[in-house]
Write a protein that holds these residues in place. Structure first.
Motif, PDB file in Angstrom:
ATOM      1  N   ARG A 272     -81.155  -0.815  -2.270  1.00 30.14           N
ATOM      2  CA  ARG A 272     -81.767  -2.177  -2.810  1.00 30.14           C
ATOM      3  C   ARG A 272     -81.016  -3.406  -2.517  1.00 30.14           C
ATOM      4  N   ASN A 273     -79.982  -3.249  -1.555  1.00 28.58           N
ATOM      5  CA  ASN A 273     -79.193  -4.260  -1.017  1.00 28.58           C
ATOM      6  C   ASN A 273     -78.441  -4.894  -2.039  1.00 28.58           C
ATOM      7  N   TYR A 274     -77.881  -4.033  -2.794  1.00 29.10           N
ATOM      8  CA  TYR A 274     -76.760  -4.661  -3.741  1.00 29.10           C
ATOM      9  C   TYR A 274     -75.448  -3.821  -3.572  1.00 29.10           C
ATOM     10  N   GLY A 275     -74.455  -4.531  -3.300  1.00 24.70           N
ATOM     11  CA  GLY A 275     -73.158  -4.195  -3.042  1.00 24.70           C
ATOM     12  C   GLY A 275     -72.166  -4.554  -3.840  1.00 24.70           C
ATOM     13  N   VAL A 276     -70.759  -4.111  -3.749  1.00 24.12           N
ATOM     14  CA  VAL A 276     -69.674  -4.461  -4.828  1.00 24.12           C
ATOM     15  C   VAL A 276     -69.391  -6.012  -4.656  1.00 24.12           C
ATOM     16  N   GLY A 277     -69.801  -6.786  -3.575  1.00 23.48           N
ATOM     17  CA  GLY A 277     -69.962  -8.196  -3.319  1.00 23.48           C
ATOM     18  C   GLY A 277     -70.526  -8.993  -4.163  1.00 23.48           C
ATOM     19  N   ASP A 278     -71.430  -8.102  -4.689  1.00 17.79           N
ATOM     20  CA  ASP A 278     -72.694  -8.812  -5.676  1.00 17.79           C
ATOM     21  C   ASP A 278     -72.212  -8.879  -7.111  1.00 17.79           C
ATOM     22  N   CYS A 279     -70.991  -8.457  -7.119  1.00 17.56           N
ATOM     23  CA  CYS A 279     -70.595  -8.249  -8.776  1.00 17.56           C
ATOM     24  C   CYS A 279     -70.564  -9.448  -9.569  1.00 17.56           C
ATOM     25  N   GLU A 280     -70.287 -10.623  -9.245  1.00 23.03           N
ATOM     26  CA  GLU A 280     -70.257 -11.973  -9.655  1.00 23.03           C
ATOM     27  C   GLU A 280     -71.552 -12.401 -10.225  1.00 23.03           C
ATOM     28  N   LEU A 281     -72.494 -12.062  -8.881  1.00 18.65           N
ATOM     29  CA  LEU A 281     -73.976 -12.740  -9.266  1.00 18.65           C
ATOM     30  C   LEU A 281     -74.402 -11.957 -10.256  1.00 18.65           C
ATOM     31  N   VAL A 282     -74.233 -10.431 -10.331  1.00 20.73           N
ATOM     32  CA  VAL A 282     -74.858  -9.529 -11.359  1.00 20.73           C
ATOM     33  C   VAL A 282     -74.493  -9.917 -12.627  1.00 20.73           C
ATOM     34  N   GLU A 283     -73.100 -10.347 -12.610  1.00 21.03           N
ATOM     35  CA  GLU A 283     -72.449 -10.629 -13.734  1.00 21.03           C
ATOM     36  C   GLU A 283     -73.279 -12.013 -14.443  1.00 21.03           C
ATOM     37  N   GLU A 284     -73.411 -12.910 -13.615  1.00 30.50           N
ATOM     38  CA  GLU A 284     -73.983 -14.129 -14.246  1.00 30.50           C
ATOM     39  C   GLU A 284     -75.663 -13.845 -14.585  1.00 30.50           C
ATOM     40  N   PHE A 285     -76.146 -13.102 -13.674  1.00 33.83           N
ATOM     41  CA  PHE A 285     -77.544 -12.548 -13.755  1.00 33.83           C
ATOM     42  C   PHE A 285     -77.630 -12.031 -15.379  1.00 33.83           C
ATOM     43  N   ALA A 286     -76.762 -10.914 -15.735  1.00 32.57           N
ATOM     44  CA  ALA A 286     -76.700 -10.253 -16.990  1.00 32.57           C
ATOM     45  C   ALA A 286     -76.662 -11.353 -18.059  1.00 32.57           C
ATOM     46  N   LYS A 287     -75.818 -12.121 -17.800  1.00 29.70           N
ATOM     47  CA  LYS A 287     -75.419 -13.181 -18.917  1.00 29.70           C
ATOM     48  C   LYS A 287     -76.450 -14.559 -19.187  1.00 29.70           C
ATOM     49  N   GLU A 288     -77.410 -15.003 -18.094  1.00 28.46           N
ATOM     50  CA  GLU A 288     -77.803 -16.086 -18.124  1.00 28.46           C
ATOM     51  C   GLU A 288     -79.644 -15.744 -18.258  1.00 28.46           C
ATOM     52  N   ILE A 289     -79.584 -14.588 -17.395  1.00 31.39           N
ATOM     53  CA  ILE A 289     -81.324 -14.352 -17.096  1.00 31.39           C
ATOM     54  C   ILE A 289     -81.791 -13.110 -17.708  1.00 31.39           C
ATOM     55  N   LEU A 290     -81.037 -12.012 -17.835  1.00 37.97           N
ATOM     56  CA  LEU A 290     -81.330 -10.962 -18.489  1.00 37.97           C
ATOM     57  C   LEU A 290     -81.796 -11.135 -20.169  1.00 37.97           C
ATOM     58  N   PRO A 291     -81.242 -11.936 -20.859  1.00 38.79           N
ATOM     59  CA  PRO A 291     -81.718 -12.031 -21.971  1.00 38.79           C
ATOM     60  C   PRO A 291     -83.017 -12.844 -22.264  1.00 38.79           C
ATOM     61  N   HIS A 292     -83.449 -13.287 -21.205  1.00 37.38           N
ATOM     62  CA  HIS A 292     -84.939 -13.845 -21.163  1.00 37.38           C
ATOM     63  C   HIS A 292     -85.921 -12.712 -21.019  1.00 37.38           C
ATOM     64  N   PHE A 293     -85.568 -11.587 -20.687  1.00 37.84           N
ATOM     65  CA  PHE A 293     -86.525 -10.430 -20.516  1.00 37.84           C
ATOM     66  C   PHE A 293     -86.674  -9.413 -21.869  1.00 37.84           C
ATOM     67  N   SER A 294     -87.540  -8.738 -22.136  1.00 37.79           N
ATOM     68  CA  SER A 294     -87.584  -8.000 -23.131  1.00 37.79           C
ATOM     69  C   SER A 294     -86.862  -6.799 -22.995  1.00 37.79           C
ATOM     70  N   ALA A 295     -85.535  -6.693 -23.202  1.00 40.72           N
ATOM     71  CA  ALA A 295     -84.761  -5.418 -23.009  1.00 40.72           C
ATOM     72  C   ALA A 295     -84.174  -4.848 -24.378  1.00 40.72           C
ATOM     73  N   ARG A 296     -83.890  -3.629 -24.289  1.00 39.93           N
ATOM     74  CA  ARG A 296     -82.917  -2.991 -25.337  1.00 39.93           C
ATOM     75  C   ARG A 296     -82.171  -2.044 -24.833  1.00 39.93           C
ATOM     76  N   ASP A 297     -81.252  -1.744 -26.020  1.00 40.63           N
ATOM     77  CA  ASP A 297     -80.048  -0.763 -25.807  1.00 40.63           C
ATOM     78  C   ASP A 297     -79.234  -1.049 -24.252  1.00 40.63           C
ATOM     79  N   VAL A 298     -79.075  -2.349 -24.001  1.00 41.54           N
ATOM     80  CA  VAL A 298     -78.362  -2.937 -22.922  1.00 41.54           C
ATOM     81  C   VAL A 298     -77.081  -2.598 -22.946  1.00 41.54           C
ATOM     82  N   LYS A 299     -76.314  -1.970 -21.953  1.00 39.17           N
ATOM     83  CA  LYS A 299     -75.020  -1.668 -21.751  1.00 39.17           C
ATOM     84  C   LYS A 299     -74.602  -2.234 -20.322  1.00 39.17           C
ATOM     85  N   GLN A 300     -73.474  -2.593 -20.487  1.00 36.84           N
ATOM     86  CA  GLN A 300     -72.946  -3.208 -19.077  1.00 36.84           C
ATOM     87  C   GLN A 300     -71.393  -2.757 -18.977  1.00 36.84           C
TER      88      GLN A 300
END
Length: 187
Positions: free
Chosen positions: A132-160
Motif C-alpha cells: 500500500r506504499n506505507y513505510g516507517v517514514g510515513d509515521c508523522e503523516l499517519v500521526e497527523e492523519f489520525a489526529k486531524e482527518i480520521l475523526p471526520h470518518f464514522s469509526a469506532r473502537d479506534v486504537k493506535q
C-alpha cells in the motif's frame, strides 16, 4: 517451545490483514456525508513533494472508504522554499464524501449530499505496508492523519500505537486500527 510460539505469532500476524476485508455486522442505512477540510503537513523526518503528499493523502482517504470522486487540491505549495522561513510545508484542500450514520438535523451541502447508502462497519488497519506504499517514514503523516482527518470518518473502537522518532526512520512505528463505516458499493 519458542519455535512454536514464533510460528504461531507469525501466523496470527499474517492472518490479521486477511480479516480486514471481511464484512462485520449486518448492513446499516447510512448517508454520504461530504467533508471540506484543510490539511497542513510539516513533518521533520519525511518530506513529500506536493504531488507526493497529495497522492499519499488520496490513498489514505480511499483506504478508509471515501468515495472515489474525492478532490485533493494543493493550496500552498512551494517546494523550493526552506521550512521555517515563512513556509510551513505543503497544504491541501480535501473534499471527500464518506459514509455516516443518518443525522436528522443535518442539512445537505449540495444536491447528492446525504444520499442514502447501504453500509457496514469493517475492520481497518493503517501500518507500514509495502503493497500500500506505507513505510516507517510515513509515521508523522499517519500521526497527523489520525489526529486531524480520521475523526471526520464514522469509526469506532479506534486504537493506535504511534511512535515517531524525529529526524530518523529507525525506531519509528505506527499502527492505527478499528472499525470504519464502509459503503457496500463505492461509486
Amino acid at each position: 517451545m519458542r519455535t512454536i510460539l514464533l510460528i504461531v505469532g507469525f501466523g496470527v500476524l499474517f492472518a490479521l490483514p486477511l480479516r480486514a476485508d471481511e464484512p462485520v455486522g449486518s448492513p446499516l442505512q447510512a448517508v454520504w456525508k461530504e467533508q471540506h477540510l484543510e490539511f497542513s503537513y510539516m513533518g521533520r523526518t519525511a518530506r513529500y513533494s506536493c504531488q507526493g503528499l497529495r497522492d499519499k493523502m488520496r490513498s489514505l482517504l480511499l483506504d478508509l472508504g471515501a468515495r472515489r470522486d474525492l478532490q485533493v487540491s494543493l493550496v500552498g505549495c512551494n517546494e523550493s522554499a526552506p521550512l521555517g522561513r515563512g513556509y510551513l510545508g505543503p497544504r491541501l484542500s480535501l473534499t471527500f464524501s464518506s459514509p455516516a450514520l443518518p443525522d436528522t438535523a443535518a442539512q445537505p451541502l449540495h444536491p447528492g449530499d446525504l444520499a442514502a447508502v447501504s453500509a457496514h462497519f469493517e475492520p481497518f488497519t493503517l501500518t507500514s505496508d509495502a503493497f500500500r506504499n506505507y513505510g516507517v517514514g510515513d509515521c508523522e503523516l499517519v500521526e497527523e492523519f489520525a489526529k486531524e482527518i480520521l475523526p471526520h470518518f464514522s469509526a469506532r473502537d479506534v486504537k493506535q500505537d504511534i511512535t515517531c522518532v524525529p529526524y530518523q526512520a529507525s525506531g519509528s512505528r505506527f499502527w492505527v486500527r478499528g472499525e470504519i463505516l464502509r459503503a457496500a458499493k463505492v461509486p
